[in-house]
Design an enzyme around this catalytic site. Structure first.
Site, PDB file in Angstrom:
ATOM      1  N   HIS A  47      -3.099-138.198  56.223  1.00 51.50           N
ATOM      2  CA  HIS A  47      -4.443-138.652  55.845  1.00 51.50           C
ATOM      3  C   HIS A  47      -4.902-139.819  56.711  1.00 51.50           C
ATOM      4  O   HIS A  47      -4.091-140.565  57.235  1.00 51.50           O
ATOM      5  CB  HIS A  47      -4.463-139.175  54.395  1.00 51.50           C
ATOM      6  N   HIS A 107      -6.461-143.331  55.963  1.00 52.68           N
ATOM      7  CA  HIS A 107      -6.614-144.253  54.833  1.00 52.68           C
ATOM      8  C   HIS A 107      -7.665-145.316  55.162  1.00 52.68           C
ATOM      9  O   HIS A 107      -8.061-145.488  56.315  1.00 52.68           O
ATOM     10  CB  HIS A 107      -5.262-144.880  54.486  1.00 52.68           C
ATOM     11  N   HIS A 137      -7.062-143.218  50.290  1.00 51.24           N
ATOM     12  CA  HIS A 137      -7.642-142.302  51.278  1.00 51.24           C
ATOM     13  C   HIS A 137      -9.049-142.748  51.646  1.00 51.24           C
ATOM     14  O   HIS A 137      -9.808-143.184  50.774  1.00 51.24           O
ATOM     15  CB  HIS A 137      -7.698-140.877  50.713  1.00 51.24           C
ATOM     16  N   HIS A 142     -10.149-135.861  45.830  1.00 51.13           N
ATOM     17  CA  HIS A 142      -9.155-135.472  46.834  1.00 51.13           C
ATOM     18  C   HIS A 142      -9.131-133.949  46.967  1.00 51.13           C
ATOM     19  O   HIS A 142      -9.296-133.227  45.994  1.00 51.13           O
ATOM     20  CB  HIS A 142      -7.778-135.979  46.416  1.00 51.13           C
ATOM     21  N   HIS A 157     -11.878-135.970  50.387  1.00 53.23           N
ATOM     22  CA  HIS A 157     -12.056-137.262  51.045  1.00 53.23           C
ATOM     23  C   HIS A 157     -12.252-137.000  52.535  1.00 53.23           C
ATOM     24  O   HIS A 157     -11.655-136.066  53.090  1.00 53.23           O
ATOM     25  CB  HIS A 157     -10.816-138.139  50.855  1.00 53.23           C
ATOM     26  N   ASP A 161      -8.924-136.630  54.241  1.00 51.49           N
ATOM     27  CA  ASP A 161      -7.969-135.590  53.810  1.00 51.49           C
ATOM     28  C   ASP A 161      -7.696-134.590  54.922  1.00 51.49           C
ATOM     29  O   ASP A 161      -8.454-133.640  55.129  1.00 51.49           O
ATOM     30  CB  ASP A 161      -8.514-134.851  52.575  1.00 51.49           C
ATOM     31  N   HIS A 188       3.084-139.126  55.021  1.00 51.86           N
ATOM     32  CA  HIS A 188       3.838-139.348  53.788  1.00 51.86           C
ATOM     33  C   HIS A 188       5.212-138.686  53.806  1.00 51.86           C
ATOM     34  O   HIS A 188       5.477-137.783  54.607  1.00 51.86           O
ATOM     35  CB  HIS A 188       3.035-138.820  52.592  1.00 51.86           C
ATOM     36  N   ARG A 242       4.934-143.682  51.918  1.00 48.47           N
ATOM     37  CA  ARG A 242       4.337-143.656  53.259  1.00 48.47           C
ATOM     38  C   ARG A 242       5.441-143.898  54.279  1.00 48.47           C
ATOM     39  O   ARG A 242       6.125-144.918  54.198  1.00 48.47           O
ATOM     40  CB  ARG A 242       3.241-144.726  53.337  1.00 48.47           C
TER      41      ARG A 242
HETATM   42 ZN    ZN Z   1      -7.497-137.645  49.642  1.00 51.29          ZN
HETATM   43 CU    CU Z   2      -2.119-140.640  52.631  1.00 47.15          CU
END
Ligand code: ZN
Ligand code: CU
Length: 183
Positions: free
Chosen positions: A79, A81, A97, A105, A114, A117, A154, A171
């Site tokens: 993602h 962030h 995010h 999401h 998002h 995403d 992640h 993360r």
């Molecule tokens: Zn998201």
């Molecule tokens: Cu993430």
């Protein structure tokens, strides 16, 4: 002296460009040709590292990913962030995010998602990810600009449905998105 003249001319040129174009909302914003994020491991994940490049291609942003050091044949949420801050040992300083349009999401191919995403990355048997995708939500400028945000990878897969972050767990990589030298 010469340098001051050049700067003066650049200012005059910039001002006249502005007065000729009051309609463009973001005409003061620099639109970089390419962006880069060097991904560094969070605490306990030393040995994993990577890089993500972003290039504007038509109305989409081409995302090119190279990561090494992951477990083999594993799936990892991926993602953009909100904050370009990887200072926390566990990467939580990057915030949630990137979601400027206040959506739920989702998956990269969902209309409701998002902006950040980007779904999942899958490593090969050597723990390497080589991945490329063109995304229609990311932007290099404007309200959906990812300049100065962060890329997070992640420990686990993003299930693409759980709110608000897809249950992707810890993360493992974090990198701030900045302006890159254009190709
Ligand atoms: Zn998201
Ligand atoms: Cu993430």
């Amino acid at each position: 002296m010469i340098r001051q003249i050049v700067i003066g001319l650049a200012l005059v040129a910039g001002l006249s460009a502005c007065s000729a174009d009051h309609s463009a909302a973001h005409h003061h914003e620099i639109q970089p040709g390419s962006l880069v994020a060097h991904l560094n491991p969070t605490a306990g994940n030393e040995g994993i590292q990577g890089q993500v490049m972003f290039h504007q291609t038509g109305d989409k942003v081409q995302v090119t990913v190279h990561i090494e050091g992951l477990p083999s044949n594993s799936t990892h949420g991926f993602h953009v962030h909100e904050y370009g801050d990887c200072s926390a040992p566990n990467g939580t300083s990057a915030g949630g995010h990137f979601n400027p349009s206040n959506m739920n999401h989702g998956a990269p191919y969902d209309a409701e998602r998002h902006v950040g995403d980007l779904g999942n990355l899958v490593s090969n048997s050597n723990g390497i990810v080589e991945y490329e995708v063109a995304d229609s939500h990311l932007a290099m400028s404007g309200a959906q600009s990812i300049v100065g945000r962060a890329v997070i990878v992640h420990a686990q897969a993003d299930d693409l449905t759980s709110q608000p972050v897809g249950n992707a767990g810890a993360r493992v990589l974090c990198g701030v998105i900045g302006v890159a030298k254009s190709l």
